[in-house]
Design a protein around this motif. Structure first.
Motif, PDB file in Angstrom:
ATOM      1  N   SER A  19       0.843  -1.199   0.000  1.00 55.53           N
ATOM      2  CA  SER A  19       0.000   0.000   0.000  1.00 55.53           C
ATOM      3  C   SER A  19       0.875   1.244   0.000  1.00 55.53           C
ATOM      4  O   SER A  19       1.959   1.264   0.581  1.00 55.53           O
ATOM      5  CB  SER A  19      -0.909   0.028   1.228  1.00 55.53           C
ATOM      6  N   VAL A  20       0.368   2.299  -0.630  1.00 54.37           N
ATOM      7  CA  VAL A  20       1.092   3.564  -0.651  1.00 54.37           C
ATOM      8  C   VAL A  20       1.213   4.154   0.744  1.00 54.37           C
ATOM      9  O   VAL A  20       2.053   4.974   1.021  1.00 54.37           O
ATOM     10  CB  VAL A  20       0.384   4.553  -1.599  1.00 54.37           C
ATOM     11  N   ALA A  26       7.967  -0.725   8.306  1.00 62.48           N
ATOM     12  CA  ALA A  26       6.863  -1.670   8.475  1.00 62.48           C
ATOM     13  C   ALA A  26       7.206  -3.006   7.821  1.00 62.48           C
ATOM     14  O   ALA A  26       7.881  -3.077   6.803  1.00 62.48           O
ATOM     15  CB  ALA A  26       5.589  -1.098   7.880  1.00 62.48           C
ATOM     16  N   HIS A  27       6.700  -4.066   8.429  1.00 67.57           N
ATOM     17  CA  HIS A  27       6.845  -5.408   7.879  1.00 67.57           C
ATOM     18  C   HIS A  27       5.748  -5.592   6.841  1.00 67.57           C
ATOM     19  O   HIS A  27       4.559  -5.501   7.148  1.00 67.57           O
ATOM     20  CB  HIS A  27       6.735  -6.447   8.995  1.00 67.57           C
ATOM     21  N   SER A  51      18.074   1.691  -9.691  1.00 67.11           N
ATOM     22  CA  SER A  51      16.728   1.643  -9.090  1.00 67.11           C
ATOM     23  C   SER A  51      16.792   2.064  -7.630  1.00 67.11           C
ATOM     24  O   SER A  51      17.793   1.848  -6.948  1.00 67.11           O
ATOM     25  CB  SER A  51      16.151   0.220  -9.190  1.00 67.11           C
ATOM     26  N   ARG A  52      15.728   2.656  -7.203  1.00 63.97           N
ATOM     27  CA  ARG A  52      15.636   3.081  -5.802  1.00 63.97           C
ATOM     28  C   ARG A  52      15.299   1.874  -4.930  1.00 63.97           C
ATOM     29  O   ARG A  52      14.472   1.043  -5.270  1.00 63.97           O
ATOM     30  CB  ARG A  52      14.581   4.170  -5.638  1.00 63.97           C
ATOM     31  N   ARG A  53      15.918   1.814  -3.776  1.00 63.64           N
ATOM     32  CA  ARG A  53      15.712   0.689  -2.849  1.00 63.64           C
ATOM     33  C   ARG A  53      14.563   1.047  -1.896  1.00 63.64           C
ATOM     34  O   ARG A  53      14.633   2.011  -1.156  1.00 63.64           O
ATOM     35  CB  ARG A  53      16.983   0.441  -2.038  1.00 63.64           C
ATOM     36  N   TYR A  54      13.530   0.233  -1.985  1.00 61.59           N
ATOM     37  CA  TYR A  54      12.366   0.445  -1.128  1.00 61.59           C
ATOM     38  C   TYR A  54      12.258  -0.615  -0.029  1.00 61.59           C
ATOM     39  O   TYR A  54      11.627  -0.368   0.997  1.00 61.59           O
ATOM     40  CB  TYR A  54      11.077   0.404  -1.943  1.00 61.59           C
ATOM     41  N   PHE A  55      12.859  -1.824  -0.271  1.00 61.85           N
ATOM     42  CA  PHE A  55      12.653  -2.928   0.664  1.00 61.85           C
ATOM     43  C   PHE A  55      14.000  -3.492   1.086  1.00 61.85           C
ATOM     44  O   PHE A  55      15.018  -3.348   0.385  1.00 61.85           O
ATOM     45  CB  PHE A  55      11.827  -4.059   0.024  1.00 61.85           C
ATOM     46  N   SER A  56      13.992  -4.106   2.253  1.00 63.28           N
ATOM     47  CA  SER A  56      15.129  -4.899   2.726  1.00 63.28           C
ATOM     48  C   SER A  56      14.582  -6.206   3.294  1.00 63.28           C
ATOM     49  O   SER A  56      13.406  -6.275   3.669  1.00 63.28           O
ATOM     50  CB  SER A  56      15.927  -4.134   3.778  1.00 63.28           C
ATOM     51  N   VAL A  57      15.430  -7.238   3.338  1.00 57.30           N
ATOM     52  CA  VAL A  57      14.964  -8.558   3.786  1.00 57.30           C
ATOM     53  C   VAL A  57      15.897  -9.077   4.863  1.00 57.30           C
ATOM     54  O   VAL A  57      17.105  -8.813   4.843  1.00 57.30           O
ATOM     55  CB  VAL A  57      14.886  -9.529   2.587  1.00 57.30           C
ATOM     56  N   ASP A  58      15.317  -9.739   5.819  1.00 56.02           N
ATOM     57  CA  ASP A  58      16.081 -10.448   6.853  1.00 56.02           C
ATOM     58  C   ASP A  58      16.551 -11.750   6.233  1.00 56.02           C
ATOM     59  O   ASP A  58      15.731 -12.611   5.856  1.00 56.02           O
ATOM     60  CB  ASP A  58      15.204 -10.688   8.081  1.00 56.02           C
ATOM     61  N   GLY A  59      17.875 -11.938   6.115  1.00 61.15           N
ATOM     62  CA  GLY A  59      18.405 -13.090   5.402  1.00 61.15           C
ATOM     63  C   GLY A  59      18.014 -14.414   5.995  1.00 61.15           C
ATOM     64  O   GLY A  59      17.864 -15.404   5.270  1.00 61.15           O
ATOM     65  N   LEU A  61      15.283 -14.965   8.364  1.00 58.30           N
ATOM     66  CA  LEU A  61      13.843 -15.129   8.620  1.00 58.30           C
ATOM     67  C   LEU A  61      13.005 -14.874   7.384  1.00 58.30           C
ATOM     68  O   LEU A  61      11.835 -15.280   7.338  1.00 58.30           O
ATOM     69  CB  LEU A  61      13.399 -14.192   9.737  1.00 58.30           C
ATOM     70  N   GLY A  62      13.495 -14.129   6.405  1.00 59.70           N
ATOM     71  CA  GLY A  62      12.726 -13.832   5.206  1.00 59.70           C
ATOM     72  C   GLY A  62      11.752 -12.685   5.373  1.00 59.70           C
ATOM     73  O   GLY A  62      10.904 -12.474   4.510  1.00 59.70           O
ATOM     74  N   ASN A  63      11.848 -11.920   6.471  1.00 60.38           N
ATOM     75  CA  ASN A  63      10.925 -10.806   6.691  1.00 60.38           C
ATOM     76  C   ASN A  63      11.337  -9.637   5.806  1.00 60.38           C
ATOM     77  O   ASN A  63      12.468  -9.156   5.872  1.00 60.38           O
ATOM     78  CB  ASN A  63      10.939 -10.375   8.149  1.00 60.38           C
ATOM     79  N   VAL A  64      10.387  -9.189   4.966  1.00 53.44           N
ATOM     80  CA  VAL A  64      10.624  -8.067   4.067  1.00 53.44           C
ATOM     81  C   VAL A  64      10.125  -6.801   4.749  1.00 53.44           C
ATOM     82  O   VAL A  64       8.975  -6.756   5.193  1.00 53.44           O
ATOM     83  CB  VAL A  64       9.912  -8.275   2.717  1.00 53.44           C
TER      84      VAL A  64
END
Length: 838
Positions: A19-20, A26-27, A51-59, A61-64
């Motif tokens: 969502s915008v 936030a997870h 590209s702009r980075r919007y997300f990161s991931v927990d290597g 647990l996989g939580n984005v």
């Protein structure tokens, strides 16, 4: 197997949407993948270059997690590369993430400002304008509905979906009544979720509707009826009179066109543009005595030449041949030379005084009936129309300066209406008085005599005391000129104001205290019956009154004075201002009175300049006690003045007490006598215990000995009974060389010498003569025989503040008993050993 798991994993994440309104941190998703061999897997998330980075991931647990807030209006799709690895093999897939909308945009009007020109004859219900707003959101958040504020007061409506602005049904516009309308339009979106809450945004704009004048009002003549005269000497082509007409449409008035419809019979003509009617024949050619001309005035002409707006006036022209009549003013009932009118002040400029029915005429013919009208009086207020009259005219007085028609300046405006012939040698004239009585309107605001009022009031003023009177005047008359006063503001709680007189006074229960609050300020309001008002500010200072006495910290104070150094007392006066809180000090009582001086301002007490030691004090007073009690007074400088007294106990010591640790301790504890007594009692107890132990040991040692050794003779010298002065000193000690010498043990001779004294002698005592050595014993003592000695009587320092009688009696009895006991034992010992008495 890892690739197959990665495909499932990649397909899983592509189904996710963000969502915008998601906030940073936030997870938003959880990646899930397994390795068929059971090895642990790690997750990765990368982006293409640039590209702009919007997300990161927990290597592990996989939580984005969202690391930068999204904005669908800027970027609605995000491509990321997700990967899963078991440490040896890695599977990567490109995933497209769709950004869903959130209602975070407000509607915006485009092509503003909105200014609409609408003809006043536009039919009701017709559309006049279309406003348009856009919202970059999608769905309900991007849908827009329109409505108007104050819909009941508006003459317009708006279509809620299209934004088309229309004139209300049954409502018409009128330029002559209102030329401009301001319509406030609101655009509101359909609402939507934003950060978990439902939000609705709106925007407003103002539509200015200018009403255009339409030629829908016919012209009108002023100064009717019209009368003109043609004299017998009038030349052909001479102007007889001028008719005046105005276009009824004042917004865009058209040019006026005059014409004579009928009645002229070829004898008169009118100027098409000026309205001037002229005779085109000589008077002797005129066949009628009276001509009635029907004059038409028109303003609008259609392209086809049709006249759409016009008016008519009748002009009466009389033919005369002699100048034997002056101009005459007429009222409704005949000739009249005084006209009166009552009207309200400040009428609108350009208004005609319709209450004045004045007609002026000249019964002569031709040029003899032509005269000018003038209004003589205060200039620039009114003007008269017409200014030139031929034969007869209706006099019209028009307002020219509304501001000058002021009831407060003039109750009655008086003018003279002068009519004087123009072209006659006689210059016949006449005058009429015009009296205009003005009626008052509420056109003035109450005005204070000052913008600020400053007042002072003593703090001991009782409740209900007058403080200050404010004055405001309203030049209007009657109820409009009546002023009602009121006060308000945070500082007005303790005050009231009389609503009609403006007197400000304190509340009946108010208690003023300059020490608590000495400044008050608030606003006073003067208001007339229509609610017109003005403000002034009131500043009140509470004057300090001497209502507090100086106060000492304690009624009885104890101070230690070192000779050469002053001591200080202090009293505080709680009054707020000088001189009420300035304290002067004085010594009220001292015996003797010539020992101490006090500084009147600082309260420092010191000894007279010639007193430099305790001996000088002893020489000027018989008081042997060095503790002095003074009665000191603290008195303020107010009127009336208040004072208070206190008892001051001063312990005078030599400056030498400042040398040595024990003296320093005693000086520090001088103002706390209980502490000093406790320490001294402990030290004395230890000294007594040591003395007893030593005396007991020596006694038993001598008792076991079989031989008496030579001892020092005990001599008791009777002191001469002579008059001497005994004085007490408060903890006065001789200066010891070290701490161990502060308390000393005296020998027998010294104790016996002062056995009836309290050890306080004014002059130094004369030391007693040394005792003679005892004679040798009759029998020789053996070498190993213990030497028996008379025990030494030890003394201790007794506090000087013990009652003198008790001390004297106790000391004598104990000392005598001890001497008697020792003497008896000494005699028994000698008798048993067969030795002579000593």
């Amino acid at each position: 197997h890892l690739r197959q798991a990665g495909e499932i994993f990649a397909a899983d994440i592509t189904t996710g949407k963000c969502s915008v309104a998601a906030f940073s941190g936030a997870h938003v998703y959880t990646l899930n993948g397994t390795d068929p061999e059971g090895d642990p897997v790690t997750y990765g998330l990368t982006y293409e270059a640039g590209s702009r980075r919007y997300f990161s991931v927990d290597g592990s647990l996989g939580n984005v997690t969202l690391i930068e807030e999204l904005d669908r209006e800027k970027e609605d799709e995000i491509e990321v590369i997700v990967s899963i690895s078991d440490g040896l093999s890695t599977v990567s897939e490109k995933v497209r993430i769709l950004v869903t909308d959130a209602n975070d945009e407000s509607p915006e009007f485009i092509n503003t400002p909105y200014i609409v020109q609408v003809p006043e004859n536009s039919p009701s219900g017709s559309s006049i304008f279309k406003i348009e707003a856009v919202d970059r959101d999608t769905g309900s958040g991007g849908s827009i509905t329109y409505f108007l504020q104050n819909i009941h007061a508006n003459k317009f409506t708006i279509d809620r979906h299209s934004g088309v602005l229309r004139i209300k049904s049954g409502v018409t516009l009128d330029y002559e009544k209102s030329r401009t309308h301001f319509v406030v339009a609101v655009a509101k979106d359909g609402g939507g979720k934003l950060r978990g809450d439902n939000k609705v945004f709106s925007a407003t704009t103002t539509v200015t509707v200018n009403v255009e004048d339409v030629q829908d009002t016919p012209p009108m003549f002023i100064g009717t009826p019209y009368y003109g005269y043609v004299y017998e000497d009038t030349l052909a082509g001479s102007e007889v009179l001028t008719v005046v007409a105005l276009d009824g449409d004042r917004g865009k008035p058209n040019s006026i066109h005059y014409c004579i419809v009928n009645g002229s019979e070829g004898s008169f003509e009118i100027s098409n543009t000026t309205g001037a009617i002229s005779v085109i024949k000589s008077p002797n050619q005129l066949k009628k005595e009276v001509y009635e001309l029907r004059v038409q005035v028109r303003t609008e002409v259609s392209p086809e030449g049709d006249i759409s707006a016009y008016a008519f006036a009748t002009v009466t022209i009389r033919v005369v041949d002699l100048n034997n009549h002056p101009p005459t003013f007429h009222g409704e009932s005949g000739p009249q030379n005084r006209f009166e009118l009552t009207m309200y002040e400040h009428p609108p400029e350009g208004e005609i005084l319709r209450g004045l029915k004045i007609t002026v005429n000249d019964s002569d013919q031709g040029a003899n009936a032509k005269f000018n009208l003038r209004l003589v009086g205060p200039g620039g207020i009114f003007r008269v129309v017409p200014q030139t009259v031929l034969n007869e005219a209706q006099v019209t007085i028009i307002v020219e300066n509304s501001a000058a028609i002021d009831y407060e300046k003039y109750k009655v405006l008086t003018f003279k209406l002068l009519a004087i012939e123009v072209n006659t040698p006689e210059k016949f004239s006449s005058t009429a008085d015009v009296a205009i009585r003005l009626l008052d309107t509420n056109d003035n605001v109450p005005k204070f005599s000052s913008d600020y009022y400053i007042a002072r009031i003593p703090e001991n003023s009782p409740g209900g005391s007058n403080v200050v009177a404010v004055t405001a005047t309203d030049p209007d008359s009657g109820l409009w000129g009546e002023v009602k006063y009121s006060i308000y503001g945070t500082g007005a709680d303790l005050f009231l104001i009389h609503p009609s007189t403006g007197i400000i006074y304190t509340q009946p229960w108010a208690v003023l205290d300059a020490e608590v609050n000495s400044k008050y300020n608030f606003y006073v309001k003067a208001e007339d019956t229509d609610g017109k008002y003005s403000l002034a500010e009131v500043f009140i200072t509470v004057l300090d009154v001497n209502d507090h006495s100086p106060e000492f910290n304690e009624n009885i104070q104890e101070k230690t004075m070192i000779i050469g150094s002053p001591v200080k007392i202090e009293a505080i006066d709680q009054d707020a201002e000088e001189p009420n809180n300035i304290v002067d000090y004085s010594i009220m009582q001292a015996d003797p009175a010539n020992v101490f001086d006090i500084d009147q301002s600082t309260g420092e007490i010191k000894l007279k300049s010639y007193i430099r030691s305790l001996d000088i004090i002893h020489n000027i007073t018989k008081n042997k006690d060095c503790i002095w009690s003074l009665v000191v007074q603290a008195k303020d400088r107010g009127s009336p003045s208040f004072s208070t007294t206190a008892v001051l106990k001063i312990d005078i010591t030599e400056e030498t007490l400042h040398k040595g640790p024990m003296a320093a301790f005693l000086m520090q504890t001088k103002d706390n006598p209980m502490k000093a007594l406790g320490v001294l009692a402990g030290v004395m107890g230890i000294m007594v215990l040591i003395t007893i132990m030593i005396s007991t040991a020596m006694f038993w040692r001598n008792k076991r000995s079989n031989k008496i050794m030579p001892v020092r003779r005990i001599i008791k010298k009777r002191q001469t009974q002579q008059s001497r002065t005994v004085r007490m000193e408060w903890l006065k000690f001789k200066r010891p060389s070290n701490a161990a010498e502060k308390f000393v043990v005296e020998d027998d001779a010294k104790s016996l010498q002062n056995e009836n004294s309290n050890n306080n002698v004014q002059a130094a005592p004369v030391p007693p003569a040394a005792p003679l050595p005892p004679p040798p014993p009759a029998l020789a003592a053996s070498g190993n025989t213990a030497v028996w000695r008379v025990p030494t009587v030890s003394g201790s320092l007794t506090p000087k503040f013990i009652n003198k009688q008790l001390k004297k009696r106790g000391h004598n009895s104990a000392h005598n008993a001890l001497v008697s006991e020792l003497k008896m034992k000494f005699e028994k010992r000698n008798a048993a050993m067969g030795e002579p008495h000593i």
